[in-house]
Scaffold this active site. Structure first.
Site, PDB file in Angstrom:
ATOM      1  N   ASP A 169      47.612  47.067  45.916  1.00 11.90           N
ATOM      2  CA  ASP A 169      48.168  45.721  45.184  1.00 11.90           C
ATOM      3  C   ASP A 169      47.434  45.498  43.859  1.00 11.90           C
ATOM      4  O   ASP A 169      46.359  45.442  43.815  1.00 11.90           O
ATOM      5  CB  ASP A 169      47.880  44.634  45.915  1.00 11.90           C
ATOM      6  CG  ASP A 169      48.518  43.189  45.392  1.00 11.90           C
ATOM      7  OD1 ASP A 169      49.222  43.261  44.279  1.00 11.90           O
ATOM      8  OD2 ASP A 169      48.674  42.229  46.116  1.00 11.90           O
ATOM      9  N   ASP A 227      54.443  45.316  41.634  1.00 11.12           N
ATOM     10  CA  ASP A 227      52.883  45.645  41.358  1.00 11.12           C
ATOM     11  C   ASP A 227      52.445  46.019  42.707  1.00 11.12           C
ATOM     12  O   ASP A 227      51.075  46.279  42.829  1.00 11.12           O
ATOM     13  CB  ASP A 227      52.151  44.538  40.913  1.00 11.12           C
ATOM     14  CG  ASP A 227      52.392  43.205  41.728  1.00 11.12           C
ATOM     15  OD1 ASP A 227      53.542  43.110  42.317  1.00 11.12           O
ATOM     16  OD2 ASP A 227      51.528  42.499  41.696  1.00 11.12           O
ATOM     17  N   GLU A 228      53.080  46.346  43.770  1.00 15.58           N
ATOM     18  CA  GLU A 228      52.634  46.447  45.302  1.00 15.58           C
ATOM     19  C   GLU A 228      53.277  47.924  45.604  1.00 15.58           C
ATOM     20  O   GLU A 228      54.363  47.974  45.504  1.00 15.58           O
ATOM     21  CB  GLU A 228      52.990  45.430  45.926  1.00 15.58           C
ATOM     22  CG  GLU A 228      52.129  43.995  45.680  1.00 15.58           C
ATOM     23  CD  GLU A 228      52.498  42.983  46.577  1.00 15.58           C
ATOM     24  OE1 GLU A 228      52.851  43.308  47.989  1.00 15.58           O
ATOM     25  OE2 GLU A 228      52.395  41.802  46.279  1.00 15.58           O
TER      26      GLU A 228
HETATM   27 MG   LIG Z   1      49.843  41.705  42.592  1.00 18.29          MG
END
Ligand SMILES: [Mg+2]
Length: 433
Positions: A9, A105-106
């Site tokens: 993350d 973003d993960e």
């Molecule tokens: Mg994040």
């Protein structure tokens, strides 16, 4: 043997990317927000100094300003964030081809088969954490576990810039003591219902009777129980990739009213070129062309059409847009503004069925020409290469179709959360029923 799954993350992602480009703001509170369209005036991400002062994602900009008067707002630059997201994925792909992005973003990574090559899950996670920091200048928190749910829990457990391993030995201490709301897909209403049953922690859910959960939450009850016990077996699936970006479009109000199809064609080509070039920059192809038109009276319309072969070729996008226009505009009055948009975006390495009648070689050639034009324009400016038709009317073709005018729309947080949530739940049902 247990699988080895990582969940990586990127911390305060948009804000962290902006900090790279604004070194002068080091240590100062910064918030990314202010989408020109529907998410207007909302904080999308904030860096840690801003969060410390009470700024939260989803806050209106004015509220954020109230909480922290010296906050600096920067408008979002989706294409920049996409580039970093892609760079991270490239780095992950050195460890596994089984990666499943969760938003921009993960990402989940199944590194089971890489363990003999690179060492254990924690070692790989540490290496990824170090490399992302060194090579991209961003921090990630990584969770390591034998299932996706606990890996995700691990990446939230300690951040930024940390690795947390959830093992069969420690999960009762780390996961089970955490509040039930920390479990993936436990939202506010589920949390409240669980609380009325006296289930406050993930451990409470895990130790409860699955039939009781089923009687209250339906199938989702079983899933919660399975999640809480670390029994989730859903694979890390590269196919379930949902593109974080919904559409890329560009529109303009022309310097004079458009009087006929020739005028419209000029503007459509101009817009299509800029949309196509932005698609190519971000390694996308789109399978749906959209067109919106406003005339100089009150009439406006918006039409879209799915096309056979996904594309990022300027000429193809322009032709499809022009067809939409000719089909739907009755030419009663002149036109004031026009826009072209591509949606149904896929990564450009995406495999698709070619239709029987398109000339593959000609398409390849077109694509190469477009790339050559992109490279000339990036070195010598937009006007260094123009289509012949642009010389007919330099007032129209001189329109500013620069990058800043682009509209790039991410899926909203809730929409994509819901969507991936639902499809993930369906998958689980298939696995557990
Ligand atoms: Mg994040």
């Amino acid at each position: 043997m247990d699988r080895v799954i990582l969940h990586s993350d990127m911390n305060c992602f948009y804000a962290s990317v902006e900090m790279l480009y604004h070194p002068e703001l080091a240590g100062r509170p910064l918030a990314v927000g202010g989408d020109p369209e529907k998410r207007h005036g909302i904080v999308l991400t904030a860096n840690y100094p801003a969060k410390k002062k009470g700024i939260k994602v989803g806050m209106a900009l004015w509220q954020a300003k109230q909480a922290c008067p010296d906050v600096v707002f920067v408008p979002p630059r989706m294409d920049l964030y996409l580039r970093f997201s892609r760079l991270a994925r490239e780095l992950y792909s050195e460890y596994t081809d089984l990666q499943e992005p969760f938003g921009i973003d993960e990402c989940w990574l199944d590194v089971t088969d890489s363990v003999p090559l690179f060492g254990g899950g924690r070692k790989i996670a540490e290496e990824i954490r170090r490399r992302i920091k060194l090579e991209l200048g961003l921090t990630v928190s990584v969770g390591v576990s034998w299932n996706k749910i606990f890996a995700k829990f691990g990446s939230d457990f300690r951040k930024p810039d940390a690795v947390t391993e959830i093992t069969r030995e420690n999960y009762r201490d780390l996961v089970w003591r955490a509040p039930a709301a920390d479990l993936l897909y436990v939202g506010r209403s589920t949390r409240k219902k669980l609380a009325t049953l006296g289930m406050l922690t993930i451990g409470d859910v895990a130790r409860s009777d699955p039939e009781l959960l089923h009687s209250i939450f339906g199938k989702m009850g079983y899933i919660l129980w399975v999640f809480a016990n670390g029994e989730d077996r859903t694979p890390v699936s590269p196919e379930s990739y949902v593109n974080p970006i919904k559409s890329i479009g560009n529109g303009t109000t022309s310097p004079r009213d458009l009087e006929d199809n020739d005028d419209v064609r000029t503007v459509i080509y101009l817009l299509s070129e800029s949309v196509a070039s932005r698609l190519r920059d971000n390694h996308f192809v789109g399978d749906t062309v959209g067109l919106w038109v406003r005339d100089n009276g009150l009439y406006s319309f918006c039409r879209q059409q799915k096309i056979g072969t996904p594309t990022n070729i300027s000429d193809e996008i322009a032709r499809h847009s022009m067809c939409l226009f000719e089909e739907h505009y009755p030419w009663t009055v002149p036109i004031r503004s026009i826009g072209v948009r591509m949606s149904g975006l896929h990564p450009d390495e995406y495999c698709y069925q070619l239709d029987l009648f398109s000339d593959v070689k000609a398409r390849e050639k077109q694509f190469k020409i477009d790339l050559a034009v992109d490279s000339l324009r990036s070195r010598f400016g937009h006007d260094s290469v123009l289509r012949g038709r642009m010389y007919f009317d330099r007032v129209l073709s001189g329109l500013d179709a620069k990058a800043e005018d682009h509209m790039i729309h991410p899926h909203s947080y809730f929409e994509s959360g819901d969507r991936t949530g639902t499809c993930r739940i369906m998958e689980n049902l298939q696995t557990y029923e």
